[in-house]
Every structure is written in C-alpha cells, then in structure tokens.
Design a protein around this motif. Sequence first.
Motif, PDB file in Angstrom:
ATOM      1  N   THR A 168      -6.018  -3.739  18.140  1.00 22.18           N
ATOM      2  CA  THR A 168      -6.368  -4.263  16.943  1.00 22.18           C
ATOM      3  C   THR A 168      -7.416  -5.519  17.059  1.00 22.18           C
ATOM      4  OG1 THR A 168      -4.657  -5.816  16.726  1.00 22.18           O
ATOM      5  CG2 THR A 168      -4.197  -3.600  15.823  1.00 22.18           C
ATOM      6  N   GLU A 169      -8.454  -5.764  16.187  1.00 21.16           N
ATOM      7  CA  GLU A 169      -9.166  -6.653  16.318  1.00 21.16           C
ATOM      8  C   GLU A 169      -8.419  -8.102  15.791  1.00 21.16           C
ATOM      9  OE1 GLU A 169     -12.280  -6.810  17.513  1.00 21.16           O
ATOM     10  OE2 GLU A 169     -12.310  -4.389  17.220  1.00 21.16           O
ATOM     11  N   ALA A 170      -8.748  -9.199  16.264  1.00 18.99           N
ATOM     12  CA  ALA A 170      -7.908 -10.442  15.964  1.00 18.99           C
ATOM     13  C   ALA A 170      -8.663 -10.945  14.599  1.00 18.99           C
ATOM     14  CB  ALA A 170      -8.008 -11.498  17.098  1.00 18.99           C
ATOM     15  N   VAL A 171      -7.690 -11.328  13.705  1.00 20.02           N
ATOM     16  CA  VAL A 171      -8.061 -11.943  12.499  1.00 20.02           C
ATOM     17  C   VAL A 171      -7.499 -13.267  12.591  1.00 20.02           C
ATOM     18  CG1 VAL A 171      -8.247 -11.814  10.106  1.00 20.02           C
ATOM     19  CG2 VAL A 171      -8.197  -9.896  11.070  1.00 20.02           C
ATOM     20  N   TRP A 172      -8.010 -14.163  12.891  1.00 23.46           N
ATOM     21  CA  TRP A 172      -7.565 -15.584  13.082  1.00 23.46           C
ATOM     22  C   TRP A 172      -6.547 -15.491  14.180  1.00 23.46           C
ATOM     23  CZ3 TRP A 172      -5.052 -19.769   9.481  1.00 23.46           C
ATOM     24  CH2 TRP A 172      -5.334 -20.990   9.819  1.00 23.46           C
ATOM     25  N   ASN A 173      -5.343 -15.818  13.857  1.00 29.44           N
ATOM     26  CA  ASN A 173      -4.297 -15.717  14.748  1.00 29.44           C
ATOM     27  C   ASN A 173      -3.180 -14.518  14.824  1.00 29.44           C
ATOM     28  OD1 ASN A 173      -2.992 -16.216  12.449  1.00 29.44           O
ATOM     29  ND2 ASN A 173      -1.309 -17.642  13.178  1.00 29.44           N
ATOM     30  N   ILE A 174      -3.824 -13.431  14.016  1.00 29.46           N
ATOM     31  CA  ILE A 174      -3.244 -12.379  13.991  1.00 29.46           C
ATOM     32  C   ILE A 174      -3.781 -10.832  14.510  1.00 29.46           C
ATOM     33  CG2 ILE A 174      -2.031 -10.880  12.289  1.00 29.46           C
ATOM     34  CD1 ILE A 174      -1.849 -12.966  10.268  1.00 29.46           C
ATOM     35  N   GLY A 175      -3.219 -10.109  15.088  1.00 34.58           N
ATOM     36  CA  GLY A 175      -3.871  -9.004  15.838  1.00 34.58           C
ATOM     37  C   GLY A 175      -4.440  -9.538  17.098  1.00 34.58           C
ATOM     38  N   GLY A 176      -5.207  -8.534  17.914  1.00 30.44           N
ATOM     39  CA  GLY A 176      -5.734  -8.773  19.302  1.00 30.44           C
ATOM     40  C   GLY A 176      -4.962  -8.974  20.231  1.00 30.44           C
ATOM     41  N   CYS A 234     -14.318 -13.496  -1.576  1.00 23.57           N
ATOM     42  CA  CYS A 234     -13.235 -14.705  -1.146  1.00 23.57           C
ATOM     43  C   CYS A 234     -13.619 -14.996   0.335  1.00 23.57           C
ATOM     44  CB  CYS A 234     -11.931 -14.119  -1.141  1.00 23.57           C
ATOM     45  SG  CYS A 234     -10.727 -14.871  -0.255  1.00 23.57           S
ATOM     46  N   ASN A 235     -13.809 -16.336   0.457  1.00 21.64           N
ATOM     47  CA  ASN A 235     -14.051 -17.099   1.757  1.00 21.64           C
ATOM     48  C   ASN A 235     -12.922 -17.471   2.740  1.00 21.64           C
ATOM     49  OD1 ASN A 235     -16.985 -16.974   1.266  1.00 21.64           O
ATOM     50  ND2 ASN A 235     -16.305 -18.758  -0.382  1.00 21.64           N
ATOM     51  N   ALA A 236     -11.525 -17.099   2.377  1.00 20.58           N
ATOM     52  CA  ALA A 236     -10.494 -17.438   3.303  1.00 20.58           C
ATOM     53  C   ALA A 236     -10.627 -16.808   4.642  1.00 20.58           C
ATOM     54  CB  ALA A 236      -9.267 -17.086   2.595  1.00 20.58           C
ATOM     55  N   PRO A 237     -10.275 -17.452   5.516  1.00 20.37           N
ATOM     56  CA  PRO A 237     -10.459 -17.071   7.105  1.00 20.37           C
ATOM     57  C   PRO A 237      -9.510 -15.415   7.094  1.00 20.37           C
ATOM     58  CG  PRO A 237      -9.120 -19.091   6.931  1.00 20.37           C
ATOM     59  CD  PRO A 237      -9.559 -18.748   5.699  1.00 20.37           C
ATOM     60  N   VAL A 238      -8.465 -15.709   6.442  1.00 26.51           N
ATOM     61  CA  VAL A 238      -7.444 -14.393   6.508  1.00 26.51           C
ATOM     62  C   VAL A 238      -7.340 -14.013   5.095  1.00 26.51           C
ATOM     63  CG1 VAL A 238      -5.353 -13.568   7.211  1.00 26.51           C
ATOM     64  CG2 VAL A 238      -6.211 -15.345   8.422  1.00 26.51           C
ATOM     65  N   LYS A 239      -7.532 -12.695   4.739  1.00 20.52           N
ATOM     66  CA  LYS A 239      -7.439 -12.151   3.295  1.00 20.52           C
ATOM     67  C   LYS A 239      -6.217 -11.153   3.541  1.00 20.52           C
ATOM     68  CE  LYS A 239     -11.794 -11.852   3.180  1.00 20.52           C
ATOM     69  NZ  LYS A 239     -13.028 -11.328   2.700  1.00 20.52           N
ATOM     70  N   PHE A 240      -5.031 -11.407   3.150  1.00 21.10           N
ATOM     71  CA  PHE A 240      -3.872 -10.365   3.316  1.00 21.10           C
ATOM     72  C   PHE A 240      -4.101  -9.358   2.078  1.00 21.10           C
ATOM     73  CE2 PHE A 240      -2.233 -14.066   5.368  1.00 21.10           C
ATOM     74  CZ  PHE A 240      -1.862 -13.561   6.314  1.00 21.10           C
ATOM     75  N   LEU A 241      -4.051  -8.181   2.294  1.00 24.74           N
ATOM     76  CA  LEU A 241      -3.863  -6.938   1.365  1.00 24.74           C
ATOM     77  C   LEU A 241      -2.476  -5.952   1.530  1.00 24.74           C
ATOM     78  CD1 LEU A 241      -5.079  -5.046  -0.584  1.00 24.74           C
ATOM     79  CD2 LEU A 241      -6.236  -3.720   1.498  1.00 24.74           C
ATOM     80  N   ARG A 242      -1.660  -6.219   0.586  1.00 23.64           N
ATOM     81  CA  ARG A 242      -0.562  -5.545   0.428  1.00 23.64           C
ATOM     82  C   ARG A 242      -0.844  -4.020  -0.038  1.00 23.64           C
ATOM     83  NH1 ARG A 242       2.606  -7.942  -3.600  1.00 23.64           N
ATOM     84  NH2 ARG A 242       3.858  -9.009  -2.229  1.00 23.64           N
ATOM     85  N   VAL A 297      -7.739  -2.786  12.454  1.00 22.50           N
ATOM     86  CA  VAL A 297      -7.238  -4.012  11.382  1.00 22.50           C
ATOM     87  C   VAL A 297      -5.897  -4.322  11.775  1.00 22.50           C
ATOM     88  CG1 VAL A 297      -6.489  -2.160   9.528  1.00 22.50           C
ATOM     89  CG2 VAL A 297      -7.033  -4.486   8.921  1.00 22.50           C
ATOM     90  N   PRO A 298      -5.679  -5.476  11.741  1.00 22.54           N
ATOM     91  CA  PRO A 298      -4.150  -5.992  12.093  1.00 22.54           C
ATOM     92  C   PRO A 298      -3.168  -5.500  10.991  1.00 22.54           C
ATOM     93  CG  PRO A 298      -5.634  -7.708  12.462  1.00 22.54           C
ATOM     94  CD  PRO A 298      -6.569  -6.526  11.702  1.00 22.54           C
ATOM     95  N   VAL A 299      -1.860  -5.219  11.240  1.00 20.53           N
ATOM     96  CA  VAL A 299      -0.972  -4.830  10.107  1.00 20.53           C
ATOM     97  C   VAL A 299       0.339  -5.429  10.287  1.00 20.53           C
ATOM     98  CG1 VAL A 299       0.359  -2.854   9.067  1.00 20.53           C
ATOM     99  CG2 VAL A 299      -2.092  -2.329  10.095  1.00 20.53           C
ATOM    100  N   VAL A 300       0.769  -6.134   9.183  1.00 20.41           N
ATOM    101  CA  VAL A 300       2.234  -6.616   9.286  1.00 20.41           C
ATOM    102  C   VAL A 300       3.254  -5.763   8.486  1.00 20.41           C
ATOM    103  CG1 VAL A 300       3.598  -8.646   8.235  1.00 20.41           C
ATOM    104  CG2 VAL A 300       1.160  -9.209   9.269  1.00 20.41           C
ATOM    105  N   LEU A 301       4.355  -5.356   9.379  1.00 19.75           N
ATOM    106  CA  LEU A 301       5.148  -4.697   8.560  1.00 19.75           C
ATOM    107  C   LEU A 301       6.193  -5.393   7.659  1.00 19.75           C
ATOM    108  CD1 LEU A 301       6.522  -3.061  11.810  1.00 19.75           C
ATOM    109  CD2 LEU A 301       5.043  -1.958  10.200  1.00 19.75           C
ATOM    110  N   GLN A 302       6.189  -4.767   6.616  1.00 17.90           N
ATOM    111  CA  GLN A 302       7.086  -5.536   5.490  1.00 17.90           C
ATOM    112  C   GLN A 302       8.119  -4.365   4.942  1.00 17.90           C
ATOM    113  OE1 GLN A 302       7.414  -4.861   1.883  1.00 17.90           O
ATOM    114  NE2 GLN A 302       8.593  -6.533   1.396  1.00 17.90           N
ATOM    115  N   ARG A 303       9.367  -4.926   4.785  1.00 14.02           N
ATOM    116  CA  ARG A 303      10.428  -3.987   4.418  1.00 14.02           C
ATOM    117  C   ARG A 303      11.328  -4.882   3.250  1.00 14.02           C
ATOM    118  NH1 ARG A 303      11.410   1.105   6.626  1.00 14.02           N
ATOM    119  NH2 ARG A 303      12.676   1.308   5.039  1.00 14.02           N
ATOM    120  N   SER A 304      11.755  -4.298   2.298  1.00  9.72           N
ATOM    121  CA  SER A 304      12.543  -5.171   1.223  1.00  9.72           C
ATOM    122  C   SER A 304      14.045  -4.643   1.195  1.00  9.72           C
ATOM    123  CB  SER A 304      11.983  -4.995  -0.191  1.00  9.72           C
ATOM    124  OG  SER A 304      10.643  -5.797  -0.045  1.00  9.72           O
ATOM    125  N   TYR A 305      15.083  -5.488   1.144  1.00 10.34           N
ATOM    126  CA  TYR A 305      16.568  -5.359   0.919  1.00 10.34           C
ATOM    127  C   TYR A 305      17.095  -5.993  -0.273  1.00 10.34           C
ATOM    128  CZ  TYR A 305      15.116  -3.746   5.762  1.00 10.34           C
ATOM    129  OH  TYR A 305      14.499  -2.839   6.736  1.00 10.34           O
TER     130      TYR A 305
END
Length: 616
Positions: free
Chosen positions: A314-322, A393-401, A450-458
């Motif tokens: 993955t490509e690094a986005v700030w401190n996530i990925g790469g 949006c100018n944020a260094p990281v933009k999260f997309l659910r 793109v970096p991906v964060v796994l999300q699960r709900s319980y």
Amino acid sequence: MDFFNYKRRPTVDVPVGSITMGGNFPVVVQTMTNTDTRDTEGSVAQCERIIAAGADLIRLTTQGVREADNLRNIHRELREKGYDTPLSADIHFNPRAALVAATVAEKVRINPGNFVDKQKTFAELEYTEEEYAREMDKIRAQVVPFLNVCKEHGTAVRIGVNHGSLSDRIMSRYGDTPEGMVESCMEYLRIAVEEGFNDIVISMKASNTLLMTKAVRLLVDRMDQEDIHFPLHLGVTEAGDGEDGRMKSAVGIGALLSDGLGDTIRVSLSEDPEAEVPVARKLVNYVMQRQGHSAIEGTTYPGFSPFSTDRRETEAVWNIGGEHLPVVISDRSHINDMTINPHFIPDYIYVGSSVPENFPKGMKSIVDFPAWEERIDNFPLFTVNNMTGMGGCNAPVKFLRISYPELNEVVLAQIKADKKVVLILTTDHQNGVGEQRAFFHALLNADCRVPVVLQRSYSENDPEDIMIKGGVDFGTVLLDGFGNGIMLSNEGSIAITDLDNYAFGLLQAARVRTSKAEFISCPSCGRTLFDLQTTVALVKKHFSHLKHLKIGVMGCIVNGPGEMADADYGYVGAEHGKISLYRRKELVEKNIPQAEAVEHLIQLIKDHGDWTDPEE
C-alpha cells in the motif's frame, strides 16, 4: 478453495469410537488431560470433568508402556460409568507404547518428528540420497506394524506434526519451514496409503499463527495433488493462557475454519483442560453461523497465494500504510469515556459527530464529516454518500467508511485519485470475513494501493466472546496479508480500555504488531514436570515488562526447544524440580533448581543486553 464463500472441505469419514470425524460431520471439540496417566483415579475424575464441560474426545499422554497399559484401566472405568467418549493416546519417542495404546484407545496420535527419528539436536547434518532412503526404510519398518495393529483393533491414527519437533533429518533438507512440516507428514501418509490404511486424521501445529495456517493450507494443497483427503485436526500449540491464549487460538484456528478446513479442534491453553472446551465450542459455533449465507460475488486476484507470508503493498498516508505498523482506532462514538490505558494507547480515537470536552490531550481524533473542523490532530470521516466533499478537504488523512457492496467503478476511481484517503472497511454480511476478503481482491485486481483499516461491530458483554469473535474476524483477514489497522467496535458493557487492549492483542496474535511481551507456554499434560499455571504466572510477573521479548515456558522437552526457536529465551522442565534455560535454540544452563531458575533467567537476559528494569 473459495476465499469468499464458506463451505466445509470434503474429506473421507474417519470413525473414532462413538464419533466420526470428517467434512460430513460436525467439528469435534477435544482437549487433553494433564494428570499422570498411571493415576487411574485422578485421570478418570478429570475425564469426567472434561466430559461435563462438553468435550467430544479426550487425549491422554502415554509416554511409556506403563502409561499405555494403564490407559486400559482408565478406559474400562469410564465405560463402566456409562461414558462412551473416545480416548486418544498421545505418543512421543516410543513406538512400543504406541503398539500397546493401539489395542486400547480409539485413536492414537504419533509425531513424525520423533516416532522413529531421534530427538532433535539442531545439528547441521547432511544426508546423501542413499542415507535418506535408509532412514525412510527404518520409518516404514516401525510404522507398518503399528498400522497393522490399528487395523486389527479398529483404531484411528492422528499423524500430528509439530513445528517444534521436526526431526534433524527433515530440518537438514527442508529447514525450519512449512514445507518441512508438510513433507514430515506426507512421508507417513504415503506409507499409510500404500498399506491401505485410511482411518487417519492430520494436524500441523505451531505456536506461530502465520506459520501454522500456511503449513495447513500447503498440506491440503499437497494432499489434493496426490488425491488424498483426510480430516484435519487444528490447533495453535503453546498458545498460552488468559486473553492472549484465547485470541491467539481464535486467530489461527479461526482463519482455517473460515476456509472450510478443520474437522476437530483443540484450544491449547495453559489452564485446566476443562477451561479449553467452552472456548473451542464458542469458536466452532461462531464460524458455523456462516453456513448457508447469501453468495458473495468476487474475483480472486491471480497473484494471490494462500501460502505466502507477503502483505499487500500500500501507499503510505501519513502514518498509515506503506511500511508503517498497523494502527488501532478506538471507537468511542457512543460513549463519553475517554480514559486511556497507558500500556495500550490507540493511534486514533473515533468520536462520532463531535470532539468531547474531555478528549485527552495529544491524541488524534476522527470526526464525522461535515461536523469536522480543520485543526491539528483532527481528521474527517466520510461515507460513500458524502465522499464528494473529500476533494475540498485539506486534512492530511481523510477516512472513508465503505463496505464491499458500495465499491463500484466511480468510487474506485475517486479512491485511486485521492492520495490522502484511508478506507475503513465495514461489513454486516453473515460471512463478513468472506466479504472483506472479496473487497481486498477487488482492490488488488484494480491495482489500488489505498491503505485499509478493518472494522467490525459487536454487541458483547463477555470479554471472552469478543476475543474469540474478533480473533476469527480480524485474524483471518490479517493473516491473508490484508489490513493496515483495525477498529474494534462494541456496544456491550466491556470497558473501552479493555477493547483497546484486545485490539493490540489481536494484532500481535496475527504477527503484525508487537505491543507486549509474548509468552509461548504449553497447555500442560501428564509429561509436565512442574505446576505449569503457577510457573507461567511467576514468569509473567518478572518478565512482562520486557515488551520486546518472546519467552517460552515449557513443561518438558518434547516441543520445548523447537517451539522456542521462535522465542528469545526459554524456561523448560528438565526433570522434577529442575529447569533448563535456553537462548533461542541453544541450551545455556541445565538442571537448575526450580527455586533459583527465575533469577538465573534474569541474569541470562542481562548478560545478553536484553534486560530493562521495570518502571516503578
């Protein structure tokens, strides 16, 4: 194998006393006694407790002929009490004991690493083709008579390979690898097939969840190539105790059950064997809930290998990925508790629609867009419905659910074009693991990095339940090489700091981020030479602050030195009241009185520059 849709792997049926193992039958839950098998009364009493806990099969150590002989008395007493639970005899180093046990037990486990081959020495040996062939002749000479006794008595056999006890002969040719584990097993399988013996179950165990899962998948592939389809016994050996043992077992066993592999399981905890059974039952039941799920359409990426240990690039986005370690996002969107556990500090905190006044200083917040405000360490969370706002949006990281059904060509094009986006991958599918896998394969096929964060709900109130479910759900995908972080959401009563702890624990169990000392401890059995639970607690008390180390605590030498090849230091039962200390594979001190062993281990760690004093 269908990576996206759950289906049990078809196997031959193997009768084991009153039960049958195989893909056509329910997954069998088993455990192992830790009593002396020569103690009839104590062993029968523990077997009764294990049966009451819900086990389908019980294994007992039979390290010698005396233990194998007394297995007959244990078996008889249990049958006289009305129990028909099958018994399995566990053999190491002693073919003579196996011949006796095969006349008594419904199943006998033999270990190819030490059934005929000598105890491993880690010596650098070389074998010519002729010498190797002669060694195989020795194996056949011992194995065939054993199989004949099993045929005569209707006894099933488990060929149980342990990463920690591969023979020097196998190590000389294949090294300390999954390929070596597979070949160690296949040598015995080929003999059995040639002899027309098919009542076989196979296990490939290791304390390393990544190595274990790859070895099992590699074995299944090899068996398919040779058109043999025996049932599988799954387990993470030396998993440890408490939350770590549960999560490690759920990650390793759960990943394979998710593939449709596995016909019997044992959760190996450094606790009473009765405590293993409910954990194993929960694990099986959770995965079985996927049966009959709605089909998941997906296209497997041609370059993906279930045998590889590579992670998705993955490509690094700030401190996530790469090259960054996977992150932990703490979901506090439904609570006001902003307490932070200083030992398990999340990388981000998701707060929902607004940052609370008591938000901890120095932490990074994630806020729903458009309520997001541009300021330091504050990041927006978009959805597919409002992702058009990402462009301004100018944020260094933009999260997309996002979920797999929301992924289309238009969304994919925008994700690829925006170099500051990180996806939070959700799912509410009955087979969420399969759906999340399909999502990653879609990204791979589109060359989207793109970096991906796994999300699960319980919605859990019992910590054990979320350890098991989270272990299965996150662990399976992480072991595939996917995921740049996790977000563990729960609407039950479990404290948020505990959830953060479990999130870090799951990453460590999947071998992708280390946040605490790791203890590789065996589950205890009749071979154990000290009180394992007390000893593990003692070792943890003195060494838990050494977060950079793995420490093995082994009751005997059967798997000890081998499994501790993955540990930095090892504490191993040498004889009653005596301990041997290892540094990786090297035996450093032998037969230390147990009362002095901890101090000696502290000094050993200091001598090699790995010691730090605990914080006050």
